[in-house]
Design a protein around this motif. Structure first.
Motif, mmCIF file in Angstrom:
data_model
loop_
_atom_site.group_PDB
_atom_site.id
_atom_site.type_symbol
_atom_site.label_atom_id
_atom_site.label_comp_id
_atom_site.label_asym_id
_atom_site.label_seq_id
_atom_site.Cartn_x
_atom_site.Cartn_y
_atom_site.Cartn_z
ATOM 1 N N PRO A 119 0.836 -1.202 0.000
ATOM 2 C CA PRO A 119 0.000 0.000 0.000
ATOM 3 C C PRO A 119 0.874 1.257 0.000
ATOM 4 C CG PRO A 119 -0.765 -1.578 1.646
ATOM 5 C CD PRO A 119 0.561 -2.085 1.146
ATOM 6 N N PRO A 120 0.652 2.189 -0.906
ATOM 7 C CA PRO A 120 1.505 3.382 -0.981
ATOM 8 C C PRO A 120 1.576 4.152 0.326
ATOM 9 C CG PRO A 120 0.084 3.225 -2.908
ATOM 10 C CD PRO A 120 -0.376 2.171 -1.956
ATOM 11 N N VAL A 121 0.477 4.169 1.088
ATOM 12 C CA VAL A 121 0.479 4.934 2.332
ATOM 13 C C VAL A 121 1.482 4.361 3.329
ATOM 14 C CG1 VAL A 121 -1.320 3.557 3.476
ATOM 15 C CG2 VAL A 121 -1.096 5.998 4.010
ATOM 16 N N GLY A 122 1.892 3.117 3.138
ATOM 17 C CA GLY A 122 2.847 2.497 4.046
ATOM 18 C C GLY A 122 4.223 3.142 4.007
ATOM 19 N N VAL A 123 4.559 3.774 2.877
ATOM 20 C CA VAL A 123 5.881 4.422 2.758
ATOM 21 C C VAL A 123 5.739 5.925 2.557
ATOM 22 C CG1 VAL A 123 7.042 2.371 1.872
ATOM 23 C CG2 VAL A 123 5.890 3.902 0.277
ATOM 24 N N LEU A 124 4.555 6.456 2.760
ATOM 25 C CA LEU A 124 4.332 7.883 2.531
ATOM 26 C C LEU A 124 5.157 8.747 3.478
ATOM 27 C CD1 LEU A 124 2.923 10.309 1.289
ATOM 28 C CD2 LEU A 124 1.010 9.927 2.860
ATOM 29 N N VAL A 125 5.125 8.441 4.778
ATOM 30 C CA VAL A 125 5.811 9.283 5.765
ATOM 31 C C VAL A 125 7.321 9.320 5.537
ATOM 32 C CG1 VAL A 125 6.322 9.599 8.200
ATOM 33 C CG2 VAL A 125 3.991 9.044 7.477
ATOM 34 N N PRO A 126 8.008 8.171 5.438
ATOM 35 C CA PRO A 126 9.457 8.259 5.203
ATOM 36 C C PRO A 126 9.805 8.937 3.881
ATOM 37 C CG PRO A 126 8.682 5.989 5.023
ATOM 38 C CD PRO A 126 7.573 6.769 5.617
ATOM 39 N N LEU A 127 9.025 8.659 2.831
ATOM 40 C CA LEU A 127 9.314 9.287 1.543
ATOM 41 C C LEU A 127 9.059 10.786 1.602
ATOM 42 C CD1 LEU A 127 10.308 8.450 -1.219
ATOM 43 C CD2 LEU A 127 7.944 8.254 -1.975
ATOM 44 N N TYR A 128 8.030 11.181 2.298
ATOM 45 C CA TYR A 128 7.739 12.612 2.463
ATOM 46 C C TYR A 128 8.885 13.309 3.188
ATOM 47 C CZ TYR A 128 5.287 16.910 3.748
ATOM 48 O OH TYR A 128 4.938 18.225 3.906
ATOM 49 N N LEU A 129 9.406 12.687 4.253
ATOM 50 C CA LEU A 129 10.510 13.281 5.011
ATOM 51 C C LEU A 129 11.781 13.372 4.170
ATOM 52 C CD1 LEU A 129 9.962 11.542 8.469
ATOM 53 C CD2 LEU A 129 9.308 13.865 7.792
ATOM 54 N N ILE A 130 12.029 12.336 3.363
ATOM 55 C CA ILE A 130 13.202 12.366 2.477
ATOM 56 C C ILE A 130 13.083 13.505 1.471
ATOM 57 C CG2 ILE A 130 14.423 11.101 0.666
ATOM 58 C CD1 ILE A 130 13.757 8.522 2.187
ATOM 59 N N PHE A 131 11.904 13.625 0.877
ATOM 60 C CA PHE A 131 11.683 14.689 -0.107
ATOM 61 C C PHE A 131 11.805 16.066 0.542
ATOM 62 C CE2 PHE A 131 9.697 13.298 -4.277
ATOM 63 C CZ PHE A 131 10.349 12.080 -4.267
ATOM 64 N N ARG A 132 11.301 16.196 1.764
ATOM 65 C CA ARG A 132 11.394 17.477 2.465
ATOM 66 C C ARG A 132 12.842 17.864 2.706
ATOM 67 N NH1 ARG A 132 10.017 17.455 8.643
ATOM 68 N NH2 ARG A 132 12.051 16.429 8.497
ATOM 69 N N ASP A 133 13.656 16.897 3.160
ATOM 70 C CA ASP A 133 15.056 17.185 3.465
ATOM 71 C C ASP A 133 15.871 17.456 2.209
ATOM 72 O OD1 ASP A 133 14.392 16.809 6.101
ATOM 73 O OD2 ASP A 133 15.104 14.731 6.186
ATOM 74 N N LEU A 134 15.494 16.838 1.088
ATOM 75 C CA LEU A 134 16.238 17.024 -0.159
ATOM 76 C C LEU A 134 15.700 18.179 -0.996
ATOM 77 C CD1 LEU A 134 16.751 13.307 -1.312
ATOM 78 C CD2 LEU A 134 18.388 14.805 -0.156
ATOM 79 N N GLY A 135 14.619 18.794 -0.538
ATOM 80 C CA GLY A 135 14.042 19.908 -1.283
ATOM 81 C C GLY A 135 13.308 19.488 -2.538
ATOM 82 N N LEU A 136 12.765 18.280 -2.541
ATOM 83 C CA LEU A 136 12.073 17.762 -3.727
ATOM 84 C C LEU A 136 10.555 17.863 -3.633
ATOM 85 C CD1 LEU A 136 14.180 14.542 -4.444
ATOM 86 C CD2 LEU A 136 14.277 16.743 -5.629
ATOM 87 N N LEU A 137 10.039 18.372 -2.520
ATOM 88 C CA LEU A 137 8.591 18.524 -2.398
ATOM 89 C C LEU A 137 8.084 19.554 -3.408
ATOM 90 C CD1 LEU A 137 7.910 18.491 1.461
ATOM 91 C CD2 LEU A 137 7.247 16.757 -0.217
ATOM 92 N N ASP A 138 6.963 19.229 -4.028
ATOM 93 C CA ASP A 138 6.318 20.117 -4.991
ATOM 94 C C ASP A 138 7.257 20.459 -6.148
ATOM 95 O OD1 ASP A 138 4.164 21.478 -6.018
ATOM 96 O OD2 ASP A 138 4.551 23.321 -4.907
ATOM 97 N N THR A 139 7.983 19.439 -6.641
ATOM 98 C CA THR A 139 8.839 19.612 -7.815
ATOM 99 C C THR A 139 8.538 18.523 -8.829
ATOM 100 O OG1 THR A 139 10.638 18.238 -6.913
ATOM 101 C CG2 THR A 139 10.694 20.602 -6.415
#
Length: 276
Positions: A119-139
Motif C-alpha cells: 500500500p503506498p500509504v505504508g511508505v508515505l511518511v518516510p518518503l515525504y521526510l526524504i523529499f522534504r530534506d532534499l528539497g524535492l517537495l512540490d517539484t
C-alpha cells in the motif's frame, strides 16, 4: 480446420461486447454530459439525460479559477519523463533477464512485482521526510523519480515478456557478424520489439497520468498535475458536480484522444508474440 460460428452465437457475442463496452464507458459519458449542465441540473432527481440547457460556463469558470494549461504541462512532463527514464533502466534489465537467465530470474521478477502489492500509504511518511530534506517537495523532478520507481516493475515485466518472444538465434547471428552489446540491443533487439515497447510506453504514460495518491501528497501548487487540478474542486463547502465534471473532462480528454489514436498499436503490442 476452424469451427464455424453460428449466426445466433455471433450476434449474442456482439451484443454482449457492446453492452460491456457501454457499461465501462458510461461513467465517462455521464461526466461529459454533466460538465455541460448547470449545478442545479447536475444534482436533479430524477437525473436529466439530454434535455437540459447546454452551457460552456463550467469550462470558462474552471479556466478562470485554475490555470489548466500549467497543470496539463506538469502532467505531460511527469508522465512522459517517468516513462522515458523507466525505459532507460528497464531495457538493459529486461535484456539481461531474458537472454542471460539465471537460476533466480523468476524470483527477482516476482520480488519486483511484489513491490506493487505494498500500500503506498505504508511508505508515505518516510518518503515525504526524504523529499522534504532534499528539497524535492512540490517539484517535477521529485514526482518523476517517484513515478519511475512505482512503474518500473511493470515496465521491466512487460519488456521481459516481449524480449522472450524474440528468437535468440537472431541475436547470436548478430554477434557472429561482429555486433557489440550496444549494437545488438540498439540495432537488433529494440527494432524487433517496437510493438511491445510502444504498448509499454502507452500503458505507463496512462498509469503516470492517472496517478493521484503521490501527486496529491507530494505537491502543492508548482508541480501539481491534472489529478491535483481535479481534486481542487472538492471543497469543504461541498461538491460542485458540474464544475468538477468539467475539470475531469478537461483532465481525461488528452489521454482519451491519445488512447483513441493509438489503440491499434496498443492492442498489437499487448498481443505481441501471442500468435505463432
Amino acid at each position: 480446420m476452424s469451427r464455424a460460428v453460428k449466426p445466433q452465437r455471433k450476434a449474442l457475442n456482439t451484443v454482449l461486447a457492446w453492452g460491456m463496452g457501454l457499461l465501462i464507458f458510461f461513467p465517462i459519458l455521464w461526466t461529459v454530459l454533466t460538465s455541460f449542465k448547470t449545478e442545479a441540473e447536475a444534482i436533479a432527481d430524477p437525473p436529466i439525460w439530454f434535455n437540459f440547457s447546454w452551457t460552456l460556463e463550467n469550462y470558462f469558470t474552471v479556466q478562470e479559477r485554475s490555470n489548466y494549461f500549467r497543470h496539463f504541462w506538469n502532467s505531460v512532463v511527469i508522465s512522459v519523463g517517468s516513462t522515458l527514464i523507466g525505459l532507460i533502466i528497464a531495457v538493459p534489465a529486461a535484456w539481461a533477464m531474458a537472454f542471460v537467465p539465471g537460476k533466480r530470474t523468476k524470483d527477482v521478477l516476482m520480488w519486483m512485482l511484489s513491490t506493487k502489492m505494498l500500500p503506498p500509504v505504508g511508505v508515505l511518511v518516510p518518503l515525504y521526510l526524504i523529499f522534504r530534506d532534499l528539497g524535492l517537495l512540490d517539484t517535477r523532478i521529485g514526482l518523476v523519480f517517484v513515478l519511475t520507481m512505482i512503474n518500473l516493475p511493470i515496465i521491466i515485466w512487460m519488456l521481459y515478456t516481449y524480449f522472450r518472444e524474440i528468437p535468440v538465434d537472431i541475436l547470436e547471428a548478430a554477434r557472429m557478424d561482429g555486433a557489440g552489446l550496444r549494437d545488438e540491443v540498439v540495432h537488433v533487439l529494440l527494432p524487433m520489439a517496437v510493438p511491445g515497447m510502444a504498448s509499454t510506453v502507452l500503458l505507463n504514460i496512462i498509469l503516470a497520468w492517472n496517478e493521484a495518491f503521490w501527486t496529491l501528497n507530494l505537491t502543492a501548487a508548482k508541480a501539481a498535475p491534472l489529478t491535483a487540478f481535479i481534486a481542487s474542486y472538492s471543497s469543504p463547502e461541498g461538491l460542485f458536480y458540474a464544475k468538477l465534471s468539467a475539470a475531469s473532462t478537461m483532465a481525461i480528454a488528452p489521454i482519451l484522444i491519445m488512447g483513441w489514436f493509438s489503440q491499434k498499436q496498443l492492442v498489437r503490442g499487448l498481443t505481441f508474440g501471442a500468435v505463432k
